[in-house]
Design a protein around this motif. Structure first.
Motif, PDB file in Angstrom:
ATOM      1  N   GLN A 216      -4.641  12.527  -1.728  1.00 29.47           N
ATOM      2  CA  GLN A 216      -4.038  12.511  -3.031  1.00 29.47           C
ATOM      3  C   GLN A 216      -5.086  12.713  -4.124  1.00 29.47           C
ATOM      4  OE1 GLN A 216      -2.161   8.393  -3.394  1.00 29.47           O
ATOM      5  NE2 GLN A 216      -0.022   9.635  -2.567  1.00 29.47           N
TER       6      GLN A 216
ATOM      7  N   VAL B  88      -3.504   4.556 -10.865  1.00 27.87           N
ATOM      8  CA  VAL B  88      -3.365   5.936 -11.209  1.00 27.87           C
ATOM      9  C   VAL B  88      -2.022   6.089 -12.280  1.00 27.87           C
ATOM     10  CG1 VAL B  88      -2.511   8.311 -10.368  1.00 27.87           C
ATOM     11  CG2 VAL B  88      -4.136   7.029  -9.316  1.00 27.87           C
ATOM     12  N   VAL B  89      -1.039   5.570 -11.960  1.00 31.43           N
ATOM     13  CA  VAL B  89       0.230   5.600 -12.998  1.00 31.43           C
ATOM     14  C   VAL B  89      -0.185   5.133 -14.278  1.00 31.43           C
ATOM     15  CG1 VAL B  89       2.461   4.885 -13.321  1.00 31.43           C
ATOM     16  CG2 VAL B  89       1.948   5.627 -10.830  1.00 31.43           C
TER      17      VAL B  89
ATOM     18  N   VAL C 150       0.566  -1.042   0.016  1.00 29.56           N
ATOM     19  CA  VAL C 150      -0.065   0.034   0.008  1.00 29.56           C
ATOM     20  C   VAL C 150       0.804   1.210  -0.082  1.00 29.56           C
ATOM     21  CG1 VAL C 150      -1.622   1.131   1.143  1.00 29.56           C
ATOM     22  CG2 VAL C 150      -1.867  -1.210   1.249  1.00 29.56           C
ATOM     23  N   ILE C 151       1.933   1.341   0.732  1.00 27.55           N
ATOM     24  CA  ILE C 151       3.005   2.448   1.063  1.00 27.55           C
ATOM     25  C   ILE C 151       3.479   2.558  -0.521  1.00 27.55           C
ATOM     26  CG2 ILE C 151       4.862   3.282   2.158  1.00 27.55           C
ATOM     27  CD1 ILE C 151       2.225   3.483   3.907  1.00 27.55           C
TER      28      ILE C 151
ATOM     29  N   THR D  24       6.409  10.816   6.680  1.00 28.55           N
ATOM     30  CA  THR D  24       7.084  11.105   5.503  1.00 28.55           C
ATOM     31  C   THR D  24       6.277  11.297   4.337  1.00 28.55           C
ATOM     32  OG1 THR D  24       9.264   9.959   6.138  1.00 28.55           O
ATOM     33  CG2 THR D  24       8.827  10.364   3.809  1.00 28.55           C
ATOM     34  N   LEU D  25       5.269  10.569   4.074  1.00 29.95           N
ATOM     35  CA  LEU D  25       4.550  10.568   3.048  1.00 29.95           C
ATOM     36  C   LEU D  25       3.469  11.996   3.325  1.00 29.95           C
ATOM     37  CD1 LEU D  25       2.911   7.047   2.564  1.00 29.95           C
ATOM     38  CD2 LEU D  25       4.434   8.270   1.018  1.00 29.95           C
TER      39      LEU D  25
ATOM     40  N   VAL E 260       5.486  14.716   2.434  1.00 28.02           N
ATOM     41  CA  VAL E 260       5.523  14.906   0.961  1.00 28.02           C
ATOM     42  C   VAL E 260       4.251  15.495   0.253  1.00 28.02           C
ATOM     43  CG1 VAL E 260       5.789  13.837  -1.464  1.00 28.02           C
ATOM     44  CG2 VAL E 260       7.303  13.394   0.766  1.00 28.02           C
TER      45      VAL E 260
ATOM     46  N   TYR F 106       3.592  19.260  -2.010  1.00 27.69           N
ATOM     47  CA  TYR F 106       2.895  19.506  -2.899  1.00 27.69           C
ATOM     48  C   TYR F 106       1.876  20.801  -2.759  1.00 27.69           C
ATOM     49  CZ  TYR F 106       4.172  15.193  -4.825  1.00 27.69           C
ATOM     50  OH  TYR F 106       5.120  14.363  -5.417  1.00 27.69           O
TER      51      TYR F 106
ATOM     52  N   THR G 147       2.476   1.898  -3.418  1.00 28.93           N
ATOM     53  CA  THR G 147       1.444   2.432  -4.376  1.00 28.93           C
ATOM     54  C   THR G 147       1.213   3.943  -3.930  1.00 28.93           C
ATOM     55  OG1 THR G 147       0.070   0.638  -4.566  1.00 28.93           O
ATOM     56  CG2 THR G 147      -0.984   2.453  -5.153  1.00 28.93           C
ATOM     57  N   LEU G 148       0.937   4.310  -2.792  1.00 31.23           N
ATOM     58  CA  LEU G 148       0.968   5.716  -2.333  1.00 31.23           C
ATOM     59  C   LEU G 148       2.306   6.539  -2.864  1.00 31.23           C
ATOM     60  CD1 LEU G 148      -0.562   5.459   1.085  1.00 31.23           C
ATOM     61  CD2 LEU G 148      -1.791   6.260  -0.942  1.00 31.23           C
ATOM     62  N   THR G 149       3.278   5.839  -2.551  1.00 34.37           N
ATOM     63  CA  THR G 149       4.514   6.520  -3.029  1.00 34.37           C
ATOM     64  C   THR G 149       4.754   6.568  -4.481  1.00 34.37           C
ATOM     65  OG1 THR G 149       5.648   5.516  -1.221  1.00 34.37           O
ATOM     66  CG2 THR G 149       7.083   6.441  -2.777  1.00 34.37           C
ATOM     67  N   ASP G 150       4.354   5.635  -5.479  1.00 36.49           N
ATOM     68  CA  ASP G 150       4.479   5.759  -6.660  1.00 36.49           C
ATOM     69  C   ASP G 150       3.386   6.849  -7.241  1.00 36.49           C
ATOM     70  OD1 ASP G 150       6.096   4.202  -7.448  1.00 36.49           O
ATOM     71  OD2 ASP G 150       4.532   2.520  -8.071  1.00 36.49           O
ATOM     72  N   VAL G 151       2.350   7.128  -6.728  1.00 34.44           N
ATOM     73  CA  VAL G 151       1.141   8.164  -7.034  1.00 34.44           C
ATOM     74  C   VAL G 151       1.989   9.542  -6.489  1.00 34.44           C
ATOM     75  CG1 VAL G 151      -1.143   9.108  -6.446  1.00 34.44           C
ATOM     76  CG2 VAL G 151      -0.695   6.692  -6.611  1.00 34.44           C
ATOM     77  N   GLN G 152       2.535   9.673  -5.526  1.00 33.92           N
ATOM     78  CA  GLN G 152       3.035  10.801  -5.309  1.00 33.92           C
ATOM     79  C   GLN G 152       4.416  11.274  -6.318  1.00 33.92           C
ATOM     80  OE1 GLN G 152       4.863  10.787  -1.154  1.00 33.92           O
ATOM     81  NE2 GLN G 152       2.793  11.581  -0.429  1.00 33.92           N
ATOM     82  N   LYS G 153       4.942  10.327  -6.950  1.00 41.80           N
ATOM     83  CA  LYS G 153       5.811  10.541  -7.973  1.00 41.80           C
ATOM     84  C   LYS G 153       5.054  10.948  -9.134  1.00 41.80           C
ATOM     85  CE  LYS G 153       9.841   7.499  -7.048  1.00 41.80           C
ATOM     86  NZ  LYS G 153      10.497   6.395  -7.450  1.00 41.80           N
ATOM     87  N   TYR G 154       3.839  10.431  -9.287  1.00 38.25           N
ATOM     88  CA  TYR G 154       3.010  10.899 -10.420  1.00 38.25           C
ATOM     89  C   TYR G 154       2.964  12.352 -10.534  1.00 38.25           C
ATOM     90  CZ  TYR G 154      -1.476  11.852 -12.632  1.00 38.25           C
ATOM     91  OH  TYR G 154      -2.334  12.554 -13.508  1.00 38.25           O
TER      92      TYR G 154
ATOM     93  N   PRO H  94      11.368   9.434  -0.518  1.00 33.83           N
ATOM     94  CA  PRO H  94      10.368  10.062  -0.138  1.00 33.83           C
ATOM     95  C   PRO H  94      11.107  11.059   1.013  1.00 33.83           C
ATOM     96  CG  PRO H  94       9.661   7.872  -0.298  1.00 33.83           C
ATOM     97  CD  PRO H  94      10.970   7.857  -0.786  1.00 33.83           C
TER      98      PRO H  94
END
Lengths: 390, 390, 390
Positions: free
Chosen positions: B41, B230-231, A33-34, C36-37, C40, C44, A36-43, A227
């Motif tokens: 998000q 999302v990605v 889950v984390i 951390t999340l 971040v 934004y 995925t959230l991290t990838d969405v933040q990169k998005y 992150p």
């Protein structure tokens, strides 16, 4: 529109998490889950970079009064050809990187940024079709260099040893020097007198592009960092840009007598270029200092060096990318040797030197090829390729 | 300013998590935190859509040289009337959706987007007050159709069976055809010769709007998808837009002899319209292909079909929304039948057909009502409704 | 470029989480990752605020036709001097706040926003160097007031008791009244007749800035709220802005006979100013009502009060910041006494009153100091300080 799916998905996810959190947590569910959230933040950082590519680079180049539609259309086409091409080449396994899907998108965007820098050097001297050919030729060369610097291509630079997080060298210097190479192969003598004309409106559009680049630059540099490094990287980039902007204001007034809007729009960004290599390792004070120096040297480049360079090399660099991305980029790569503890001087210098050589040679080759598809003595204007009323 | 509360909150949250992570984790605490982060998000995607609504649609419509202030003010008013109205109707329990607060905001934004598409069809032929009336009439019709397509309204389309994640049909085709209906009810013969005039500055502003739409379109399509989609959704949309942009460049040059800036600004976005229905299910290659086809057919619409359609239907579609949102939208809805495994052909066709019927009829009705509030033979210009010096 | 590190990092993080999730989770690892999340996510919002500072405030001030380059350059310089200066003063322990790094960045951005509001009041009457001096003088005064209001400076206002989440008072009213103070100290009689000239292009640029402020305003107000308050705060701000925009449209038409583009660009934002204090505590209906009232009173200010105020106080407020940020800001601070349960009337009134006194006095002092560095009888134009062709 995915309401039902979303609702079901969230419910199921919640139910699942609830059921398994005691036991399955120990088998990594939480980390999925984390991730995925991290990838969405990169998005979101990827979207910020898209804003830089189209809006930022696009409008920065609108400073040429009679070439606005062309500059924006060229930007559209260059982005649209380079992103998919980078994917195709990657998926064929050539110069391929391991990484998640969002990392692949961001790396493709970096390549598009470098291409747009190159295009800035020859802005106004290519037909629309030629911009596309430029894109198709540029991407493989770029990926070749990237592969050497970051993926131990040809076994020259050990993986992770070349320090260039935000791409001072691999993105900015490469794009600028590639562009100089193309420009040298393309420029004719007749152009030396064709001054680029701006006006109040083209200047305001150009500053719009500049501000968009300024605003989202932190996300460019932080795109692929961990992150926990995002915030520090962002702050460093903002301080570097602030330093460069102040230095540009002073230097422009000092060197020219009056402030030049193009200096402000361009050299202010040199801080972002130069902080790239060490954006996630510098201290805030170092970041600000790097920005001040980069802004000053970039303004010096625009105000003093540019005209001499053009005469010396017999070529025109329309947007002055050598001053904005070339010199500050190389400066950023060199600064890493001072700032980063335990850096290998040899690797850093080899990386910088090789990138310079590869970019110039491939730019010269590309320029010769573009020359075959048509060549002009005077810059293009909108009215030639666009149906316009004005 | 909430420093103290924030500090306390973070501290308490941390402390709480620390204390309960061994035991209460098993009762879902962690999933609450994750749900909050996921909602935040989504909030960023909602902000991206706000940028598309005001800046994107607004400036895309500034291509009319003498109508810039009006187009932007109309955009301001349409967004400001439709978002709250959608809320009020929802909260009265009419056409109500279940979902979180952020989902409700995003659905309201989708309605506003559809309304702005409608407004593009009749741009320049409404007074400012009439734009407000248009908004007030549009939203209930839109929600009625949305209710049928997505919430099993009237029991016609089973929930979750109609595939339209990014709204090719429910948002884009609906808005475009509603707009055509309004335009047919409103347009007078005198207008056939009143050409829309653009100039270098209005074209640059229009391309600004277009680029903003391009940049944030991935977030529009991904607004309500699951986090893990999302990605992929974002990449699909970017590839579709790239394909459409390239196709538009080629088609515009081929069909007109010279490139038309309005083609680039508009038809490049057809990829985003067409990928909507399948944005989270297509493969990247399918996405790019859909984009290429959509860009080509949209450019063909702008360059060839538009003038004939206007004569045939005796109406003017000021911004050409039928070419940008109408045809590519319907194409997107149909493509789902090829791309999505296990889709119900019957449901998809019923959904598309019903949306077409509902949108055109409600548009015709709305046009008749607007006609009562005043009607013009020639397009409005800024100077009539605004206090201007130029 | 950090691919390897990122890859390693993600792998190690994943592995670590996997290994420890059963046991070490109970010692707070998970909460670190969440923190951390969350940081971040705040990053934004900080980027959104950067867009407001440079692009939003910058272009909103471009409505002065012959002062576009100057307004944008001044914005660049003011942002670049204020962000680092806020850091330096904080890091010296003066007026220092406890908080994370990202909180510090956001607080510095708030200071920069307030400074840009001040600059709007004297736009066109300072040389570029004087804008820098203004920034250097403004920041310490601002931090002094912030310290009293939010950190119990001098022991006057108990921590957390003064309600001003989104800065209606501490950011907007402070900046506006500080600006009035500077303007009073600076303005000469000769200027009363020098009308600000706008044209179609400067108006469109100004509306661009306005829309950017509108779009990202939710993130400004939600910047420091708790994660679970972000969505509600965002919705409240959007409703307040919608209400203000509609009220502005009606009021501008009613009060002037024709709509004024500057009213739309400015007074529409008054909803964002006024909702600040209670953005995370109001109900949606309250938010919309506050917006309607703020938009109406701001438009009344621009259309009716401004000319009288200028004669009465013998000073010019170039951008009308008293109407956009002054009155609506104070209104927002007062409204908290109605909306927020359990609020201390005394504290709220003391906070508002003190901010008014501090801002005006420090503005007057700053104006006197700026006067020493040069003073003009007529507004500056681009051509004086910039090398321009037009």
């Amino acid at each position: 529109m995915k309401k039902i799916n979303t609702f079901l998905g969230v419910s199921l996810t919640a139910a699942f998490l609830f059921l398994v959190s005691g036991s399955v947590n120990a088998q990594g569910v939480s980390s999925d889950v984390i991730a995925t959230l991290t990838d969405v933040q990169k998005y979101y950082r990827a979207i910020h970079i898209m804003a830089m590519l189209l809006l930022g680079f696009g409008f920065l180049m609108v400073f040429v009064r009679k070439y606005g539609r062309s500059a924006l259309t060229a930007t559209f086409l260059l982005v649209s050809v380079s992103l998919p091409l980078y994917y195709v080449i990657s998926s064929l396994g050539i110069f391929a990187h391991k990484g998640s899907e969002i990392d692949a998108l961001i790396l493709a965007e970096f390549a598009a940024a470098s291409l747009l820098i190159t295009a800035g050097a020859v802005l106004g001297r290519l037909k629309m079709q030629q911009y596309l050919i430029l894109g198709v030729l540029f991407i493989p060369f770029y990926m070749f260099n990237e592969w050497i610097m970051l993926d131990n291509g040809l076994g020259i630079v050990e993986k992770g040893q070349f320090i260039d997080t935000g791409g001072s060298i691999v993105i900015h210097a490469f794009g600028a020097l590639f562009g100089l190479g193309v420009a040298i192969s393309l420029t004719t003598k007749n152009e030396y007198d064709a001054a680029v004309e701006a006006d109040a409106t083209s200047d305001r559009f150009s500053m719009l592009g500049s501000m968009i680049l300024w605003v989202f630059w932190p996300s460019f540099c932080a795109a692929l960092v961990l992150p926990e490094e995002v915030v520090l990287t962002g702050i460093n980039v903002i301080l570097a840009l602030s330093g460069a902007t102040l230095a540009t204001g002073f230097a422009s007034l000092k060197l020219r007598g009056k402030i030049d809007a193009a200096d402000i729009a361009n050299a202010s960004l040199a801080g972002g270029v130069a902080i790239g290599s060490v954006c996630n390792t510098a201290t805030p004070i170092e970041a600000m200092t790097i920005g001040v120096l980069a802004g000053a040297m970039s303004t010096f480049g625009f105000a003093v060096v540019q005209s001499r360079l053009q005469k010396g090399l017999k070529m025109i660099d329309t947007c002055g990318v050598s001053n904005l991305h070339g010199i500050p980029g190389i400066f950023g790569g060199l600064v890493a040797m001072v700032v980063v503890a335990g850096i290998s001087f040899q690797t850093q210098l080899i990386g910088i030197g090789l990138t310079i050589v590869i970019s110039i040679i491939s730019g010269l080759i590309t320029g010769k090829i573009l020359h075959l598809f048509g060549h002009r003595k005077t810059p293009y204007v909108d009215a030639e390729e666009f149906s316009v009323d004005d």
